[in-house]
Design a protein around this motif. Structure first.
Motif, PDB file in Angstrom:
ATOM      1  N   LYS A  31       7.347   3.274  -7.834  1.00 57.41           N
ATOM      2  CA  LYS A  31       6.036   4.049  -8.211  1.00 57.41           C
ATOM      3  C   LYS A  31       4.753   3.112  -8.219  1.00 57.41           C
ATOM      4  N   VAL A  32       4.420   4.147  -8.416  1.00 57.98           N
ATOM      5  CA  VAL A  32       2.371   3.316  -8.611  1.00 57.98           C
ATOM      6  C   VAL A  32       2.007   2.442  -9.899  1.00 57.98           C
ATOM      7  N   GLU A  33       2.675   2.296 -10.715  1.00 61.59           N
ATOM      8  CA  GLU A  33       2.466   1.898 -11.593  1.00 61.59           C
ATOM      9  C   GLU A  33       3.131   0.412 -11.751  1.00 61.59           C
ATOM     10  N   GLU A  34       4.003   0.440 -10.641  1.00 61.05           N
ATOM     11  CA  GLU A  34       5.025  -1.535  -9.861  1.00 61.05           C
ATOM     12  C   GLU A  34       3.923  -1.729  -9.508  1.00 61.05           C
ATOM     13  N   ASP A  35       2.922  -2.357  -9.005  1.00 62.50           N
ATOM     14  CA  ASP A  35       1.634  -2.591  -8.498  1.00 62.50           C
ATOM     15  C   ASP A  35       0.099  -2.181  -8.941  1.00 62.50           C
ATOM     16  N   THR A  36      -0.743  -2.952  -8.954  1.00 59.69           N
ATOM     17  CA  THR A  36      -1.785  -3.138  -8.712  1.00 59.69           C
ATOM     18  C   THR A  36      -2.776  -2.938  -7.850  1.00 59.69           C
ATOM     19  N   HIS A  37      -3.409  -0.994  -7.518  1.00 63.50           N
ATOM     20  CA  HIS A  37      -3.628  -1.202  -6.117  1.00 63.50           C
ATOM     21  C   HIS A  37      -5.152  -1.594  -6.371  1.00 63.50           C
TER      22      HIS A  37
END
Length: 265
Positions: free
Chosen positions: A145-151
């Protein structure tokens, strides 16, 4: 909920994305903005394909396998089933996965081995294991999921003459299998063409490259992936054939019982 690889969008927005040039994107896009657009890229409500898997060891010896795969998007859940059809020693081995949009809800994943005559749930540390001798872990095959990482947007670069964004993704949770991933994303079709995976010690572990990107039924599609495991000198090549989108796919395909009965062809 689609992967870089690998989503959901109204048809009008899909058409706009496919026809638009990079100049139509805001100049102030953040790394998270770009990854979210990739995650939301429309890749059909259903998909069917056959995949040739070539495993190449450090001596250059290769093994070839073939699978049939079905995917169906249920809105907040995506279901995928894969069954090996060749060679004989792996025929009937099956993989079933439910990927959820809900943050904090882990994927449900099963592996069926005909010799055991039952399916085994993949969970916990087993998700870091490699799938059937490939260079893809069970976690690689899931939906991160997008929210699982800092991009973070690290810049832009051309690959084969095509402009790409470079995004660094760092996991928020401690102990994740990778310390970071660096992804090159084509700006015209929002597809990752290169991903570098770094292990927990910060060393480069694997490089994924995608190619043969073409439009099928109005959907931009990757037809070849190559995962190069730098650390163990092993490679996996995936070649996708007979790709079909938005065909009727039985809900019953995506059950453990169906997998175990060998009904999927």
């Amino acid at each position: 909920m689609k992967k870089l690889n690998l989503c959901k969008n109204p048809a009008a927005l899909v058409s706009l994305l496919l026809m638009s040039s990079v100049n139509l994107f805001p100049q102030s896009l953040s790394g998270e903005d770009i990854i979210r657009r990739v995650d939301e890229r429309y890749t059909g409500d259903t998909q069917k394909n056959t995949t040739t898997i070539t495993l190449i060891n450090k001596r250059g010896n290769s093994r070839v396998r073939e699978i049939i795969s079905y995917t169906k998007d249920y809105g907040d859940t995506e279901k995928n089933v894969m069954v090996f059809t060749e060679p004989r020693d792996v025929a009937g081995v099956g993989y079933l996965a439910y990927s959820y949009d809900e943050l904090g809800k882990d994927d449900d994943t099963w592996l069926f081995l005909p010799a055991m005559k039952r399916s085994r749930r993949i969970s916990g540390s087993s998700r870091n294991d490699y799938f059937m001798g490939t260079d893809f872990t069970y976690d690689d095959m899931g939906d991160r999921k997008v929210e699982e990482d800092t991009h973070a947007l690290k810049g832009e670069e051309q690959i084969n003459g095509i402009s790409c964004w470079i995004i660094e993704s760092v996991p928020k949770e401690p102990g994740y299998i990778y310390s970071r991933r660096v992804t090159w994303i084509r700006q015209d079709v929002l597809i990752a063409v290169k991903v570098e995976y770094y292990d927990r010690q910060g060393e480069l572990q694997k490089i994924l490259r995608t190619s043969d990107i073409t439009e099928i039924d109005g959907i931009w599609t990757v037809r070849r992936m190559e995962m190069d495991n730098i650390q163990n000198e092993h490679r996996t090549i995936l070649e996708f054939k007979n790709i079909q989108y938005n065909l009727p796919v039985e809900d019953s395909f995506f059950s453990v019982a169906t997998l175990e009965r060998g009904r999927i062809r």
